[in-house]
Design an enzyme around this catalytic site. Structure first.
Site, PDB file in Angstrom:
ATOM      1  N   PRO A   1       0.791  -1.240   0.000  1.00 54.55           N
ATOM      2  CA  PRO A   1       0.000   0.000   0.000  1.00 54.55           C
ATOM      3  C   PRO A   1       0.821   1.286   0.000  1.00 54.55           C
ATOM      4  O   PRO A   1       0.253   2.367   0.194  1.00 54.55           O
ATOM      5  CB  PRO A   1      -0.819  -0.126   1.279  1.00 54.55           C
TER       6      PRO A   1
ATOM      7  N   ASP B   1       4.537   2.488 -10.557  1.00 53.72           N
ATOM      8  CA  ASP B   1       3.381   3.366 -10.407  1.00 53.72           C
ATOM      9  C   ASP B   1       3.728   4.574  -9.561  1.00 53.72           C
ATOM     10  O   ASP B   1       4.682   4.566  -8.806  1.00 53.72           O
ATOM     11  CB  ASP B   1       2.269   2.617  -9.657  1.00 53.72           C
TER      12      ASP B   1
ATOM     13  N   LYS C   1      -0.250   6.638 -13.723  1.00 52.32           N
ATOM     14  CA  LYS C   1      -1.318   7.421 -14.346  1.00 52.32           C
ATOM     15  C   LYS C   1      -1.938   8.285 -13.258  1.00 52.32           C
ATOM     16  O   LYS C   1      -2.750   7.827 -12.484  1.00 52.32           O
ATOM     17  CB  LYS C   1      -2.372   6.495 -14.957  1.00 52.32           C
TER      18      LYS C   1
ATOM     19  N   GLY D   1      -0.114  -1.986  -4.090  1.00 58.53           N
ATOM     20  CA  GLY D   1      -1.034  -3.001  -3.581  1.00 58.53           C
ATOM     21  C   GLY D   1      -0.705  -4.369  -4.126  1.00 58.53           C
ATOM     22  O   GLY D   1       0.454  -4.782  -4.195  1.00 58.53           O
ATOM     23  N   ASP D   2      -1.753  -5.066  -4.538  1.00 61.18           N
ATOM     24  CA  ASP D   2      -1.598  -6.352  -5.217  1.00 61.18           C
ATOM     25  C   ASP D   2      -1.738  -6.083  -6.714  1.00 61.18           C
ATOM     26  O   ASP D   2      -2.682  -5.396  -7.127  1.00 61.18           O
ATOM     27  CB  ASP D   2      -2.691  -7.316  -4.753  1.00 61.18           C
TER      28      ASP D   2
ATOM     29  N   MET E   1     -10.877   3.569  -5.438  1.00 60.64           N
ATOM     30  CA  MET E   1     -11.049   4.717  -6.336  1.00 60.64           C
ATOM     31  C   MET E   1     -12.426   5.351  -6.143  1.00 60.64           C
ATOM     32  O   MET E   1     -13.075   5.769  -7.105  1.00 60.64           O
ATOM     33  CB  MET E   1     -10.858   4.273  -7.803  1.00 60.64           C
TER      34      MET E   1
ATOM     35  N   ALA F   1      -3.485   4.146   3.738  1.00 54.50           N
ATOM     36  CA  ALA F   1      -3.397   2.989   4.646  1.00 54.50           C
ATOM     37  C   ALA F   1      -1.996   2.393   4.606  1.00 54.50           C
ATOM     38  O   ALA F   1      -1.392   2.275   3.536  1.00 54.50           O
ATOM     39  CB  ALA F   1      -4.422   1.935   4.238  1.00 54.50           C
TER      40      ALA F   1
HETATM   41  C1  LIG Z   1      -5.667   1.692  -9.393  1.00 52.14           C
HETATM   42  S1  LIG Z   1      -6.174   1.164  -7.803  1.00 52.14           S
HETATM   43  C2  LIG Z   1      -4.896   0.033  -7.423  1.00 52.14           C
HETATM   44  C3  LIG Z   1      -5.198  -0.883  -6.282  1.00 52.14           C
HETATM   45  C4  LIG Z   1      -3.995  -1.703  -5.843  1.00 52.14           C
HETATM   46  N1  LIG Z   1      -3.575  -2.594  -6.911  1.00 52.14           N
HETATM   47  C5  LIG Z   1      -4.262  -2.484  -4.562  1.00 52.14           C
HETATM   48  O1  LIG Z   1      -4.278  -3.719  -4.612  1.00 52.14           O
HETATM   49  O2  LIG Z   1      -4.442  -1.856  -3.513  1.00 52.14           O
HETATM   50  C6  LIG Z   1      -5.789   2.582  -6.835  1.00 52.14           C
HETATM   51  C7  LIG Z   1      -6.740   2.741  -5.647  1.00 52.14           C
HETATM   52  O3  LIG Z   1      -6.335   1.839  -4.613  1.00 52.14           O
HETATM   53  C8  LIG Z   1      -6.619   2.414  -3.365  1.00 52.14           C
HETATM   54  N2  LIG Z   1      -5.358   2.539  -2.618  1.00 52.14           N
HETATM   55  C9  LIG Z   1      -4.122   2.239  -3.040  1.00 52.14           C
HETATM   56  N3  LIG Z   1      -3.221   2.435  -2.051  1.00 52.14           N
HETATM   57  C10 LIG Z   1      -3.921   2.857  -0.975  1.00 52.14           C
HETATM   58  C11 LIG Z   1      -3.577   3.205   0.357  1.00 52.14           C
HETATM   59  N4  LIG Z   1      -2.321   3.152   0.797  1.00 52.14           N
HETATM   60  N5  LIG Z   1      -4.576   3.601   1.190  1.00 52.14           N
HETATM   61  C12 LIG Z   1      -5.853   3.644   0.783  1.00 52.14           C
HETATM   62  N6  LIG Z   1      -6.237   3.317  -0.470  1.00 52.14           N
HETATM   63  C13 LIG Z   1      -5.295   2.929  -1.331  1.00 52.14           C
HETATM   64  C14 LIG Z   1      -7.271   3.758  -3.626  1.00 52.14           C
HETATM   65  O4  LIG Z   1      -8.672   3.573  -3.646  1.00 52.14           O
HETATM   66  C15 LIG Z   1      -6.724   4.090  -4.991  1.00 52.14           C
HETATM   67  O5  LIG Z   1      -7.586   5.004  -5.674  1.00 52.14           O
END
Ligand SMILES: C[S@@+](CC[C@H](N)C(=O)[O-])C[C@H]1O[C@@H](n2cnc3c(N)ncnc32)[C@H](O)[C@@H]1O
Length: 251
Positions: A12, A35, A57, A89-90, A170, A199
């Site tokens: 995260p 990213d 992006k 994230g994942d 998102m 988070a």
């Molecule tokens: C394109 S998505 C990618 C998700 C990512 N692959 C994952 O597994 O967490 C991006 C969204 O993930 C969420 N996100 C990613 N990192 C975060 C974090 N540290 N805290 C809260 N939300 C997060 C948010 O909603 C953000 O808009």
């Protein structure tokens, strides 16, 4: 033989929430495409001579289109370099990994996936509770509030009636629409929502809301991305129809 290209989850946004395997792949990388949400400290695991390319992006910014990223990945693999595609994230959760895997497969390259801690897990840890439990949270839905262009709208009424915790990715910009669509489908406005920004990071912030006041709370607290919404399994509002109506959907 390990594939040349690894899609690696960076967690995260805190380097200490990466897996040992992710670190190992970075140490062996010759080029890292990463990213915007990846912790810059994560890149320090790659050798100094490895090329680092930010392909993030940013919302509203279009210069790194997905086809362009796909072409770069294929070109680097064709050069025989060890490629790490580092995603927050994942990599398999709302990360467009499928499109990259397909482009690489079409060019004849296999891809390895290294999983990572997804935002929903990090957010649940941040608020000190499990994502699921045997009594009250028996299922979990990972939902993107940001549909692909041309995709049919989500059926929020059905999602709200699913007796599942909703982890909405998102969702900050559309939180008001999402809440309204869930409530139009019969969800109780008093349903608790945890809004978790950043988070897993040192500057994480948690904000408690309900479906009814979600948009107002997000505006008042100036909630910013990256943030995730953890919506408790929505209760039915008093007087709501047992079977959900199809609600106007966000997006
Ligand atoms: C394109 S998505 C990618 C998700 C990512 N692959 C994952 O597994 O967490 C991006 C969204 O993930 C969420 N996100 C990613 N990192 C975060 C974090 N540290 N805290 C809260 N939300 C997060 C948010 O909603 C953000 O808009």
């Amino acid at each position: 033989v390990r594939p040349l290209v690894s899609l690696v989850g960076a967690g995260p946004g805190a380097a200490d929430l990466m897996t040992l395997r992710a670190v190992e792949r970075l140490r062996a990388a010759e080029v890292v495409f990463h990213d915007r949400l990846v912790d810059p400290a994560a890149l320090d695991f790659a050798p100094p001579q490895a090329e680092r390319v930010l392909v993030g992006k940013a919302p509203g910014v279009r210069e790194w289109s997905q086809p362009r990223i796909n072409r770069l990945l294929v070109a680097a693999a064709r050069q025989g370099r060890r490629v790490v595609r580092l995603k927050c994230g994942d990599p398999g959760v709302f990360g467009r990994a499928g499109e990259e895997i397909a482009a690489l497969a079409e060019a004849g390259f296999a891809v390895e996936i290294v999983p990572g801690v997804t935002a929903a897990s990090a957010a649940a840890a941040e608020i000190g509770r499990p994502l699921t439990d045997r009594a009250a949270r028996r299922s979990l839905l990972l939902v993107s509030a940001h549909p692909a262009e041309g995709a049919p709208p989500l059926d929020w009424a059905a999602l709200g009636a699913a007796d599942a915790t909703l982890a909405v990715y998102m969702g900050v910009a559309r939180a008001g629409e999402v809440a309204a669509a869930l409530m139009a489908g019969g969800a109780d406005p008093a349903t608790p929502v945890a809004v978790v920004e950043r988070a897993g990071r040192a500057d994480a912030r948690r904000t408690a809301a309900t479906l009814g006041d979600l948009a107002a709370v997000i505006a008042a607290q100036a909630v910013r991305n990256p943030a995730i919404l953890l919506i408790d399994p929505p209760r039915r509002a008093a007087g709501a129809a047992a079977a959900p109506r199809r609600a106007a959907a966000a997006g």
